[in-house]
Write a protein that holds these residues in place. Structure first.
Motif: not given
Length: 466
Positions: A269-284
């Motif tokens: 779950l911790a990785l999921g929350f961090m990935s949701l954040e990073m996956g949102g920011i990096a492409p943009w």
């Protein structure tokens, strides 16, 4: 505070491995030589570097693709976020079981061949949905790489050296991401100079040609992976001639993970929350810096490459050092190292997109990158140490599911947040808010996992597994 422990001796540590039935490593089963093991790390790092270079190219193509296909930000979010991970939920575990069951140095190269083929299809796509489908198949074909890479390392290195091996492989991630940032902008600029051409009735625009370069990289990765020597699986090397290794089916793996959910779920779950954040920011990030600071792609690429390279190469040894430092004092060492890294990264990651200049944003982003990379070492070490060999790739696939699939939804989350704030002009505020929400949630999850992980380690040590 967790009970302190004495680190195992070298002789004890090298006799440790997680077995298929949670038992001990078979007597007389030796580890591969250091030369062979570090050769594997070097080859995996090269493959990882090329993969990350290819993955990073799409971020530089957002503006071109959006203009050519007349797509909205929401549609581009689907293309850069959802499409590459759409099939992961369906094929991730079955593909990982192939890694657990068959030679990894055969399964992974075949997967990379498919990645190259579908990346080439991206370079031929004529409309949004053709490109969407091609990127979807690229993502599903790549599902064998992550589980395969970590499975190989866990059979090449004893637990007390595993964090160093993972750090070595992650150098490829750093170099690939940096090269994508540095050369991605240059490659896009060159492709624009090449202009648009016709090929067998297809219109080939500059961004098509960039994808074709990416396809060549994927084919090269296949050759690199084919050159790696398959190591003995730790608990399977003593099978009698003709005896078939029994691998866990997906249902049993899911049952085992659920039975030990107090250990696994906080990490997942911790990785999921961090990935949701990073996956949102990096492409943009590229589009944001173009809009907010007026930087062109070449400048963004150069700064991004330098920032990624410098701060990541600080973070990798830092993460290895923290993991080994805590291993001498705590049973929950890798989980504790994750917690410390994320707490330090939080304020810098929030401040980055709110900075008045692009240079200050890059500086804040760099500090966040340092501790994000530092946390990657104990994250992967923690999962590999407690997972038996016959289900290791499948569990790793579940773990990477949280990073890949959940992270892939991040781009959509970010556009939803910016839309709620007032539209595309609020992209920076949306980035900061995503970090301010997701990172604390991840930290809370990690905190709940400290005691269960320490208890698991103590039980395994008492049972003679560690």
């Amino acid at each position: 505070m967790m009970a302190s422990i004495s680190p195992p001796t070298t002789e004890q540590a090298e006799g440790i491995a997680a077995s298929a039935d949670m038992g001990t490593m078979p007597a007389g089963q030796s580890w591969p030589s250091a030369r062979r093991a570090w050769t594997c790390v070097a080859l995996l790092a090269c493959a990882h570097m090329i993969n990350m270079f290819d993955n990073g190219l799409t971020g530089f193509l957002v503006t071109l693709i959006k203009a050519d296909l007349q797509a909205s930000d929401a549609e581009m979010s689907l293309l850069i976020g959802f499409a590459p991970v759409a099939f992961y939920a369906l094929v991730g575990l079955p593909m990982a079981r192939l890694i657990d069951r068959y030679p990894r140095t055969i399964v992974m190269p075949i997967g990379s061949l498919f990645v190259g083929t579908f990346t080439l299809m991206c370079g031929l796509a004529q409309n949004f949905w053709q490109l969407f489908l091609a990127r979807m198949f690229v993502g599903s074909s790549a599902t064998v790489n992550g589980p395969g890479f970590y499975s190989l390392l866990a059979d090449y290195f004893p637990p007390h050296k595993l964090s160093r091996a993972i750090a070595g492989m992650q150098v490829g991630f750093v170099l690939g991401t940096a090269l994508a940032s540095l050369l991605g902008g240059v490659l896009v600029a060159m492709a624009i100079g090449w202009g648009t051409s016709d090929w067998f009735g297809l219109t080939i625009r500059p961004w098509h040609k960039v994808y074709m370069v990416g396809a060549a990289g994927a084919f090269l990765v296949s050759l690199i992976l084919w050159s790696i020597k398959e190591p003995d699986r730790r608990e399977l090397a003593t099978l009698k001639p003709g005896e078939k290794a029994k691998m866990m089916p997906v249902s049993e793996t899911l049952h085992e993970v659920w039975r030990r959910r107090a250990v696994y779920l906080p990490l997942f779950l911790a990785l999921g929350f961090m990935s949701l954040e990073m996956g949102g920011i990096a492409p943009w990030r590229v589009a944001f810096m173009e809009r907010n600071y007026g930087w062109d792609v070449a400048k963004i690429g150069a700064w991004s490459a330098g920032t990624m390279l410098i701060f990541s190469l600080i973070g990798l040894p830092l993460g290895t050092w923290m993991t080994e430092f805590f291993q001498k004092r705590y049973d929950d060492a890798p989980v504790r190292a994750i917690l410390v890294s994320w707490v330090i990264a939080l304020p810098f990651s929030v401040a980055g997109p709110l900075m008045p200049t692009g240079e200050l944003m890059m500086l804040c982003t760099g500090v966040g990158i340092t501790f994000a990379m530092a946390s990657a070492i104990p994250q992967n070490t923690a999962v590999q140490i407690i997972t038996p060999n016959r289900m290791r790739a499948q569990v790793t696939a579940m773990y990477l599911f949280m990073m890949t699939v959940v992270g892939g939804l991040g781009a959509n989350l970010l556009t939803a947040i910016s839309g709620a704030l007032g539209g595309e002009a609020y992209l920076g505020e949306a980035m900061a808010l995503a970090v301010a929400i997701m990172t604390p949630l991840a930290i809370i999850c990690v905190m709940t996992g400290l005691k269960p992980y320490a208890r698991e380690i103590r039980e395994r040590r008492e049972a003679g597994v560690m």
